[in-house]
Design an enzyme around this catalytic site. Structure first.
Site, PDB file in Angstrom:
ATOM      1  N   GLU A 236      56.303  81.694  79.030  1.00 33.63           N
ATOM      2  CA  GLU A 236      55.170  82.829  78.034  1.00 33.63           C
ATOM      3  C   GLU A 236      53.878  81.991  78.111  1.00 33.63           C
ATOM      4  OE1 GLU A 236      57.200  84.404  74.816  1.00 33.63           O
ATOM      5  OE2 GLU A 236      56.058  83.668  73.624  1.00 33.63           O
TER       6      GLU A 236
ATOM      7  N   THR B   6      52.562  88.055  75.839  1.00 29.91           N
ATOM      8  CA  THR B   6      52.120  88.431  73.905  1.00 29.91           C
ATOM      9  C   THR B   6      51.872  89.775  74.270  1.00 29.91           C
ATOM     10  OG1 THR B   6      51.032  86.867  73.534  1.00 29.91           O
ATOM     11  CG2 THR B   6      53.384  85.821  73.534  1.00 29.91           C
ATOM     12  N   TYR B   7      52.409  90.668  72.988  1.00 25.31           N
ATOM     13  CA  TYR B   7      50.901  91.800  72.320  1.00 25.31           C
ATOM     14  C   TYR B   7      51.594  91.707  71.079  1.00 25.31           C
ATOM     15  CZ  TYR B   7      50.693  96.645  71.606  1.00 25.31           C
ATOM     16  OH  TYR B   7      50.021  98.308  71.828  1.00 25.31           O
TER      17      TYR B   7
ATOM     18  N   ALA C 117      50.885  91.940  66.680  1.00 25.72           N
ATOM     19  CA  ALA C 117      51.338  93.171  65.826  1.00 25.72           C
ATOM     20  C   ALA C 117      50.263  94.331  65.799  1.00 25.72           C
ATOM     21  CB  ALA C 117      51.604  92.151  64.495  1.00 25.72           C
TER      22      ALA C 117
ATOM     23  N   HIS D 260      55.076  92.191  76.524  1.00 27.16           N
ATOM     24  CA  HIS D 260      55.568  92.519  75.354  1.00 27.16           C
ATOM     25  C   HIS D 260      55.386  93.512  74.847  1.00 27.16           C
ATOM     26  CE1 HIS D 260      56.880  87.842  74.252  1.00 27.16           C
ATOM     27  NE2 HIS D 260      56.406  87.737  75.787  1.00 27.16           N
TER      28      HIS D 260
ATOM     29  N   HIS E 260      68.154  85.964  62.252  1.00 27.07           N
ATOM     30  CA  HIS E 260      67.264  86.258  62.015  1.00 27.07           C
ATOM     31  C   HIS E 260      66.999  85.906  60.622  1.00 27.07           C
ATOM     32  CE1 HIS E 260      63.834  89.533  61.480  1.00 27.07           C
ATOM     33  NE2 HIS E 260      63.665  89.103  62.833  1.00 27.07           N
TER      34      HIS E 260
ATOM     35  N   LYS F 280      71.540  96.667  71.356  1.00 33.67           N
ATOM     36  CA  LYS F 280      70.655  96.762  71.435  1.00 33.67           C
ATOM     37  C   LYS F 280      71.129  96.354  73.504  1.00 33.67           C
ATOM     38  CE  LYS F 280      67.122  93.156  68.839  1.00 33.67           C
ATOM     39  NZ  LYS F 280      66.830  92.250  68.905  1.00 33.67           N
TER      40      LYS F 280
END
Length: 336
Positions: free
Chosen positions: A17, A48-49, A51, A77, A176, A192
């Site tokens: 990642e 990653t992307y 927020a 992402h 979570h 999911k």
């Protein structure tokens, strides 16, 4: 450390990642890092992307660079908090048009101080809904597949089968932060799966039995897709504190003490590599389907972990341009 396959570890897939760079110098360093990581032969490299789309353009730039310069599959992402259906659909089409066929679908974290059910959620309230949207956009964009008919080069056969997309989702071995119970975490993962996800990547954890017991519960409940353990070599006390702040994990006391008492950065780095390597080997021994390593935009540490597991070949360990990005400030850990 060995540079050939270790029979104790086998030859299992691994992935990395990265996060978008924030300067021209970091971009140049990241490109060199991508070459080193790609040479190791990963299954994919995820990007990653931020927020609310804060790194949309730079994320896509990294993904297309991976496509242009390597043979590795880039995984994008995507977060959906605050997005309308139209906005999310447009973004998915943009990534598909660029050649991206693998995604990590995440709900994303709400703005600080926001409460569940508020308008910030947008049209998509869960990662499962984003998974469904990705499949829907792909189906609309490519409703069928054409192929050449042997002996009739001007003719085409048409099938309803489409090119498949890989859609990964997040999993949480220790729950979570907003979950009410471990059962809810498993139910969310099943939702999911029902939406069309075909892979999961876990949030960070520090003990192999946390992952292995989670896998047992997930399989017993009916989760069928591979669940990759996420591993990050922790190479400084500051990085450990930040990881715990982002993930909500409990303090791994032995690792924390070892990092605090070691006076040199190089010594701390070696402690982090040893801990991550030992964890990876335990996971492989427990039949993990692969390893997903959080690289912090630097190749040396994660490659050392793979080397310690005997997962690098002499070719992938060969010399290449050596460079790494400046220390990461805050990679987007928006897994939901």
């Amino acid at each position: 450390m060995p540079t050939t396959s270790d029979p104790a570890c086998g030859n299992i897939p691994f992935s990395f990642e990265l996060y978008p760079p924030q300067s021209d110098a970091a971009t140049s360093a990241l490109h060199a890092t991508i070459l080193r990581l790609a040479a190791a032969g990963p299954d994919f490299i995820s990007v990653t992307y931020g927020a609310n789309g804060s790194s949309r353009r730079s994320s896509l730039d990294v993904l297309t660079h991976i496509l242009r310069t390597t043979t590795v599959d880039p995984l994008a992402h995507l977060t959906c908090v605050g997005s309308s259906n139209a906005e999310a659909s447009q973004l998915i089409r943009e990534f598909l048009d660029a050649g991206v066929r693998s995604f990590l679908a995440l709900r994303g974290d709400p703005p600080e101080g926001a409460r569940e059910g508020e308008a910030f959620l947008g049209d998509l309230g869960s990662a499962a809904e984003l998974v469904q949207l990705i499949h829907r956009v792909q189906a609309e964009r490519e409703p069928y597949r054409e192929s050449v008919i042997p002996g009739l080069p001007a003719a085409r056969s048409i099938t309803r089968e489409r090119n498949k997309v890989r859609i990964a989702v997040a999993a949480f071995p220790n729950g979570h932060p907003r979950s009410r119970s471990t059962a809810q975490d498993i139910d969310t993962l099943l939702a999911k799966q029902a939406a069309g996800a075909n892979l999961a990547i876990t949030q960070l954890f520090f003990h192999a039995d946390h992952y292995l017991s989670f896998i047992q519960r997930a399989r017993a409940a009916g989760v069928e897709f591979p669940i990759l353990p996420g591993i990050m070599p922790v190479t400084s006390p500051a990085r450990l504190r930040r990881i715990l702040e982002l993930s909500g994990e409990e303090l791994p006391s032995e690792l924390a003490i070892a990092l605090e008492v070691e006076p040199t950065k190089e010594g701390q780095r070696e402690i982090g590599i040893r801990q991550a390597t030992a964890l990876a080997r335990e996971l492989i021994a427990g039949d993990a389907p692969g390893l997903h390593l959080y690289a912090f935009n630097q190749h040396e540490t994660v490659l050392s972990v793979l080397d310690g597991c005997g997962l690098l070949t002499p070719t992938s360990s060969a010399s290449a341009p050596s460079a790494s990005a400046p220390p990461a400030s805050d990679p987007a850990k928006e897994y939901s």
